[in-house]
Design a protein around this motif. Structure first.
Motif, PDB file in Angstrom:
ATOM      1  N   ASP A  22       7.095   8.221  -3.658  1.00  0.00           N
ATOM      2  CA  ASP A  22       5.744   7.911  -3.524  1.00  0.00           C
ATOM      3  C   ASP A  22       5.264   6.688  -4.152  1.00  0.00           C
ATOM      4  O   ASP A  22       6.198   5.760  -4.205  1.00  0.00           O
ATOM      5  CB  ASP A  22       4.831   8.761  -4.249  1.00  0.00           C
ATOM      6  CG  ASP A  22       4.813  10.236  -3.765  1.00  0.00           C
ATOM      7  OD1 ASP A  22       5.498  10.618  -2.544  1.00  0.00           O
ATOM      8  OD2 ASP A  22       4.391  11.451  -4.226  1.00  0.00           O
ATOM      9  N   GLY A  23       4.197   6.322  -4.016  1.00  0.00           N
ATOM     10  CA  GLY A  23       3.783   4.985  -4.609  1.00  0.00           C
ATOM     11  C   GLY A  23       3.312   3.816  -3.553  1.00  0.00           C
ATOM     12  O   GLY A  23       3.382   4.097  -2.272  1.00  0.00           O
ATOM     13  N   GLU A  24       3.642   2.571  -3.958  1.00  0.00           N
ATOM     14  CA  GLU A  24       3.406   1.503  -3.030  1.00  0.00           C
ATOM     15  C   GLU A  24       4.681   1.122  -2.428  1.00  0.00           C
ATOM     16  O   GLU A  24       5.764   1.036  -3.118  1.00  0.00           O
ATOM     17  CB  GLU A  24       3.019   0.356  -3.977  1.00  0.00           C
ATOM     18  CG  GLU A  24       2.248  -0.991  -3.271  1.00  0.00           C
ATOM     19  CD  GLU A  24       1.968  -1.789  -4.503  1.00  0.00           C
ATOM     20  OE1 GLU A  24       0.599  -2.136  -4.300  1.00  0.00           O
ATOM     21  OE2 GLU A  24       2.778  -2.513  -5.298  1.00  0.00           O
ATOM     22  N   PHE A  25       4.497   0.408  -1.148  1.00  0.00           N
ATOM     23  CA  PHE A  25       5.469  -0.047  -0.267  1.00  0.00           C
ATOM     24  C   PHE A  25       4.967  -1.248   0.149  1.00  0.00           C
ATOM     25  O   PHE A  25       3.786  -1.565   0.162  1.00  0.00           O
ATOM     26  CB  PHE A  25       5.779   0.841   0.988  1.00  0.00           C
ATOM     27  CG  PHE A  25       6.275   2.276   0.415  1.00  0.00           C
ATOM     28  CD1 PHE A  25       7.614   2.474   0.052  1.00  0.00           C
ATOM     29  CD2 PHE A  25       5.390   3.429   0.161  1.00  0.00           C
ATOM     30  CE1 PHE A  25       8.191   3.623  -0.188  1.00  0.00           C
ATOM     31  CE2 PHE A  25       5.907   4.589  -0.292  1.00  0.00           C
ATOM     32  CZ  PHE A  25       7.255   4.839  -0.403  1.00  0.00           C
ATOM     33  N   VAL A  26       6.033  -1.902   0.672  1.00  0.00           N
ATOM     34  CA  VAL A  26       5.669  -3.253   1.545  1.00  0.00           C
ATOM     35  C   VAL A  26       5.577  -2.786   2.803  1.00  0.00           C
ATOM     36  O   VAL A  26       6.382  -1.995   3.300  1.00  0.00           O
ATOM     37  CB  VAL A  26       6.597  -4.580   1.170  1.00  0.00           C
ATOM     38  CG1 VAL A  26       6.351  -5.484   2.202  1.00  0.00           C
ATOM     39  CG2 VAL A  26       6.685  -5.141  -0.166  1.00  0.00           C
TER      40      VAL A  26
ATOM     41  N   TYR B 245       7.802   0.326   6.609  1.00  0.00           N
ATOM     42  CA  TYR B 245       7.681   0.695   5.184  1.00  0.00           C
ATOM     43  C   TYR B 245       8.605   0.253   4.723  1.00  0.00           C
ATOM     44  O   TYR B 245      10.004   0.740   4.834  1.00  0.00           O
ATOM     45  CB  TYR B 245       7.087   2.072   5.211  1.00  0.00           C
ATOM     46  CG  TYR B 245       5.725   2.029   5.861  1.00  0.00           C
ATOM     47  CD1 TYR B 245       4.755   2.161   5.275  1.00  0.00           C
ATOM     48  CD2 TYR B 245       6.009   2.597   7.231  1.00  0.00           C
ATOM     49  CE1 TYR B 245       3.486   2.342   6.182  1.00  0.00           C
ATOM     50  CE2 TYR B 245       4.782   3.085   7.832  1.00  0.00           C
ATOM     51  CZ  TYR B 245       3.594   2.768   7.428  1.00  0.00           C
ATOM     52  OH  TYR B 245       2.452   3.096   7.775  1.00  0.00           O
ATOM     53  N   ILE B 246       8.694  -0.402   3.342  1.00  0.00           N
ATOM     54  CA  ILE B 246      10.105  -1.196   2.608  1.00  0.00           C
ATOM     55  C   ILE B 246       9.723  -0.754   1.262  1.00  0.00           C
ATOM     56  O   ILE B 246       8.592  -1.040   0.743  1.00  0.00           O
ATOM     57  CB  ILE B 246      10.313  -2.527   2.737  1.00  0.00           C
ATOM     58  CG1 ILE B 246      10.268  -2.654   4.429  1.00  0.00           C
ATOM     59  CG2 ILE B 246      11.477  -2.924   2.386  1.00  0.00           C
ATOM     60  CD1 ILE B 246      10.102  -4.210   4.700  1.00  0.00           C
ATOM     61  N   PRO B 247      10.557   0.135   0.419  1.00  0.00           N
ATOM     62  CA  PRO B 247      10.317   0.053  -1.064  1.00  0.00           C
ATOM     63  C   PRO B 247      10.356  -1.436  -1.536  1.00  0.00           C
ATOM     64  O   PRO B 247      10.749  -2.501  -1.233  1.00  0.00           O
ATOM     65  CB  PRO B 247      11.625   0.687  -1.299  1.00  0.00           C
ATOM     66  CG  PRO B 247      12.271   1.488  -0.264  1.00  0.00           C
ATOM     67  CD  PRO B 247      11.996   0.563   0.808  1.00  0.00           C
TER      68      PRO B 247
ATOM     69  N   ALA C  99       0.936  -1.153   0.102  1.00  0.00           N
ATOM     70  CA  ALA C  99       0.016   0.166  -0.037  1.00  0.00           C
ATOM     71  C   ALA C  99       0.887   1.226   0.094  1.00  0.00           C
ATOM     72  O   ALA C  99       2.009   1.136   0.087  1.00  0.00           O
ATOM     73  CB  ALA C  99      -0.991  -0.037   1.221  1.00  0.00           C
ATOM     74  N   GLY C 100       0.398   2.254   0.061  1.00  0.00           N
ATOM     75  CA  GLY C 100       0.812   3.796  -0.024  1.00  0.00           C
ATOM     76  C   GLY C 100       1.416   3.846   1.541  1.00  0.00           C
ATOM     77  O   GLY C 100       0.900   3.167   2.499  1.00  0.00           O
TER      78      GLY C 100
END
Length: 186
Positions: free
Chosen positions: A67-71, A90-92, A54-55
């Motif tokens: 920005d965008g989606e992260f694990v 939060y992880i790229p 998710a963001g």
């Protein structure tokens, strides 16, 4: 007071001086720093983990530089049956995929060990920012606190040697913690 006396009194010692060292995180097959610290003090650590994509909140996305989606690894961390910490990491996505850390159990040493194996070594230093703030209604309910009670929060920011932030973990601590640090005096 000796740390074992503190532990016997019900306080959990979070020792920033050593908690992220590989040998400490992996001691006796521990699944990360929290697991190792509680095991070391004779406690019964347990975590309930959910993993999603998710963001991230704007402040976290800014730290991660995108920005965008992260694990997102959301954890409820227990001392026996008592919930003592909420932690959200939060992880790229590219880092999580390369390190293979989208499953619940990331193995001995946890995500920091998997990242290191995948070439995202966080080196010798992480940054942690600590603040005291009122608990949200959800945090208070989950941690067994009165709504508006103060909670300690720790934002852990892990970067590689070239400065890339590869994880931001937001810890929310319930009552009963001692934070231990060492600082240079020179």
């Amino acid at each position: 007071m000796a740390s074992n006396q503190i532990n016997e009194a019900g306080t959990i010692v979070r020792d920033a001086r050593t908690r992220y060292a590989t040998a400490q995180r992996e001691e006796n097959g521990a699944r990360g720093a929290f697991d190792a610290e509680l095991q070391r003090s004779g406690r019964a650590p347990r975590s309930e983990v959910s993993v999603s994509r998710a963001g991230a909140p704007a402040d976290v996305a800014e730290l991660l530089g995108t920005d965008g989606e992260f694990v997102i690894r959301a954890r409820e961390m227990f001392d026996g049956d008592r919930l003592v910490q909420l932690a959200t990491t939060y992880i790229p996505v590219d880092v999580a995929e390369a390190a293979g850390i989208e499953q619940v159990d990331t193995g001995v040493g946890g995500i920091i060990s998997r990242m290191k194996e995948a070439g995202f070594d966080q080196g010798d230093t992480a940054t942690e920012e600590i603040s005291l703030r009122p608990a949200t209604a959800d945090e208070a309910a989950r941690l067994g606190l009165t709504e508006g009670s103060d909670v300690l929060t720790i934002n852990h920011i892990g970067s590689t040697a070239d400065g890339r932030v590869v994880e931001v973990t937001q810890h929310v601590l319930a009552k009963g913690w001692t934070l231990r640090f060492s600082v240079p005096l020179a």
